[in-house]
Scaffold this motif. Structure first.
Motif, short mmCIF file in Angstrom:
data_model
loop_
_atom_site.label_atom_id
_atom_site.label_comp_id
_atom_site.label_asym_id
_atom_site.label_seq_id
_atom_site.Cartn_x
_atom_site.Cartn_y
_atom_site.Cartn_z
N VAL A 1 -24.17 -32.36 22.68
CA VAL A 1 -25.05 -31.52 21.86
C VAL A 1 -24.29 -30.99 20.65
O VAL A 1 -23.07 -30.89 20.67
CB VAL A 1 -25.61 -30.31 22.66
CG1 VAL A 1 -26.46 -30.80 23.80
CG2 VAL A 1 -24.51 -29.42 23.15
N ALA A 2 -25.02 -30.65 19.61
CA ALA A 2 -24.38 -30.15 18.40
C ALA A 2 -23.80 -28.78 18.67
O ALA A 2 -24.50 -27.89 19.12
CB ALA A 2 -25.40 -30.08 17.27
N THR B 1 -33.87 -32.30 31.35
CA THR B 1 -33.81 -33.41 30.39
C THR B 1 -32.36 -33.71 29.99
O THR B 1 -31.95 -34.88 29.98
CB THR B 1 -34.62 -33.05 29.12
OG1 THR B 1 -35.99 -32.89 29.49
CG2 THR B 1 -34.53 -34.16 28.07
N ALA B 2 -31.61 -32.66 29.69
CA ALA B 2 -30.20 -32.85 29.28
C ALA B 2 -29.40 -33.50 30.41
O ALA B 2 -28.56 -34.37 30.16
CB ALA B 2 -29.59 -31.51 28.89
N LEU B 3 -29.66 -33.11 31.65
CA LEU B 3 -28.95 -33.69 32.80
C LEU B 3 -29.38 -35.14 33.03
O LEU B 3 -28.55 -36.01 33.31
CB LEU B 3 -29.21 -32.87 34.06
CG LEU B 3 -28.57 -31.47 34.10
CD1 LEU B 3 -29.13 -30.67 35.26
CD2 LEU B 3 -27.05 -31.57 34.19
N ALA B 4 -30.68 -35.39 32.89
CA ALA B 4 -31.20 -36.75 33.09
C ALA B 4 -30.63 -37.71 32.04
O ALA B 4 -30.30 -38.86 32.34
CB ALA B 4 -32.73 -36.74 33.04
N LYS B 5 -30.47 -37.21 30.81
CA LYS B 5 -29.90 -38.05 29.74
C LYS B 5 -28.46 -38.42 30.04
O LYS B 5 -27.96 -39.44 29.58
CB LYS B 5 -29.97 -37.31 28.40
CG LYS B 5 -31.36 -37.37 27.77
CD LYS B 5 -31.37 -36.68 26.41
CE LYS B 5 -32.71 -36.87 25.73
NZ LYS B 5 -32.82 -36.06 24.50
N ARG B 6 -27.78 -37.57 30.81
CA ARG B 6 -26.39 -37.86 31.20
C ARG B 6 -26.32 -38.64 32.51
O ARG B 6 -25.23 -38.84 33.05
CB ARG B 6 -25.62 -36.55 31.41
CG ARG B 6 -25.45 -35.70 30.18
CD ARG B 6 -24.62 -34.48 30.55
NE ARG B 6 -24.56 -33.51 29.47
CZ ARG B 6 -23.77 -32.45 29.48
NH1 ARG B 6 -22.99 -32.21 30.53
NH2 ARG B 6 -23.76 -31.61 28.47
N ALA C 1 -26.44 -27.12 26.34
CA ALA C 1 -27.66 -27.83 26.75
C ALA C 1 -27.87 -27.77 28.26
O ALA C 1 -29.00 -27.79 28.73
CB ALA C 1 -27.62 -29.28 26.28
N THR C 2 -26.77 -27.71 29.00
CA THR C 2 -26.88 -27.69 30.46
C THR C 2 -26.42 -26.36 31.06
O THR C 2 -26.16 -26.28 32.24
CB THR C 2 -26.06 -28.84 31.08
OG1 THR C 2 -24.71 -28.74 30.60
CG2 THR C 2 -26.62 -30.19 30.72
N ALA D 1 -37.74 -32.88 24.07
CA ALA D 1 -36.72 -32.95 23.02
C ALA D 1 -35.74 -31.80 23.22
O ALA D 1 -36.13 -30.64 23.22
CB ALA D 1 -37.39 -32.85 21.66
N VAL D 2 -34.48 -32.13 23.43
CA VAL D 2 -33.46 -31.09 23.54
C VAL D 2 -33.06 -30.73 22.12
O VAL D 2 -32.70 -31.60 21.34
CB VAL D 2 -32.23 -31.60 24.34
CG1 VAL D 2 -31.16 -30.54 24.43
CG2 VAL D 2 -32.66 -32.03 25.74
#
Length: 231
Positions: free
Chosen positions: A206-207, A156-161, A81-82, A184-185
């Protein structure tokens, strides 16, 4: 050449963003003051964005080097994701990705830009930004806007973390003329070298495993990438 619209110069700023996304080496830590000055003097970004980037630069300069390096590895080398390799987000099949790499290298070469690092792939985001910094502002903005949807997904993935690195991706979007937004990631991502790094899924949000019935074909094939290329 003629510019369709006047865009504020941002070449130095792109180089700073490229440096910020690269591994935080001793040389990079030593240059943080210089990088901060370049952001301030070019003023291509908003004051609040520059303040966010300054916070990250100060952390890189002052925190324990081991912690800074460990945070970087945990942020960018664990899960797709990142990933800072742009084509990992769009090309699950290694052959497609190989062709996309060739095309990107042709883009670089036709603009007179030659990669000086033989062991880095052309879709590595710091390299993409370095290339954009060598182009006129309108060409650079057009080039970056083509990958804006991917940059937005990484952002988005970084902001969620709650990662301070999210501000770097947001700054790239600012320059591309695209508003950063939470997207949506995808819960499932093509993982064509799952076999190489099972540890990558440890604590990853992430899956990692593909579910049966997935429409994207997955090919577990060895590429000629060096085993340690991602570390």
């Amino acid at each position: 050449g003629r510019q369709i619209m006047k865009i504020k110069p941002f070449s130095q700023t792109l180089r700073v963003l490229s440096a910020l996304l690269a591994y935080p080496s001793d040389a990079m830590r030593a240059a943080t003051h210089e990088l901060s000055n370049a952001l301030q003097s070019e003023a291509a970004l908003t004051k609040s964005r520059i303040a966010e980037l300054d916070t990250l630069l100060r952390q890189i300069a002052t925190l324990d080097p081991y912690d800074v390096e460990e945070r970087y590895v945990q942020t960018f080398d664990r899960g797709r994701a990142t990933s800072l390799h742009v084509f990992e987000h769009v090309h699950g099949d290694s052959r497609e990705r190989g062709q996309a790499m060739v095309d990107l290298q042709k883009t670089y070469a036709s603009a007179g830009y030659y990669m000086d690092s033989a062991n880095e792939l052309p879709d590595y985001l710091p390299m993409v930004l370095e290339f954009a910094s060598t182009q006129t502002p309108d060409l650079a903005r057009g080039f970056l806007s083509e990958t804006a949807h991917i940059i937005n997904a990484i952002h988005t993935a970084l902001a969620k973390r709650d990662s301070p690195y999210a501000s770097v991706l947001a700054a790239v979007l600012d320059i591309a003329g695209v508003k950063p937004e939470m997207v949506a990631v995808p819960p499932e991502e093509p993982m064509d070298d799952v076999w190489a790094e099972p540890a990558a899924f440890d604590g990853c949000s992430v899956a990692g495993q593909a579910k049966p019935g997935q429409t994207q074909p997955i090919h577990f094939v060895k590429t000629d990438r060096q085993p340690g290329a991602q570390a």
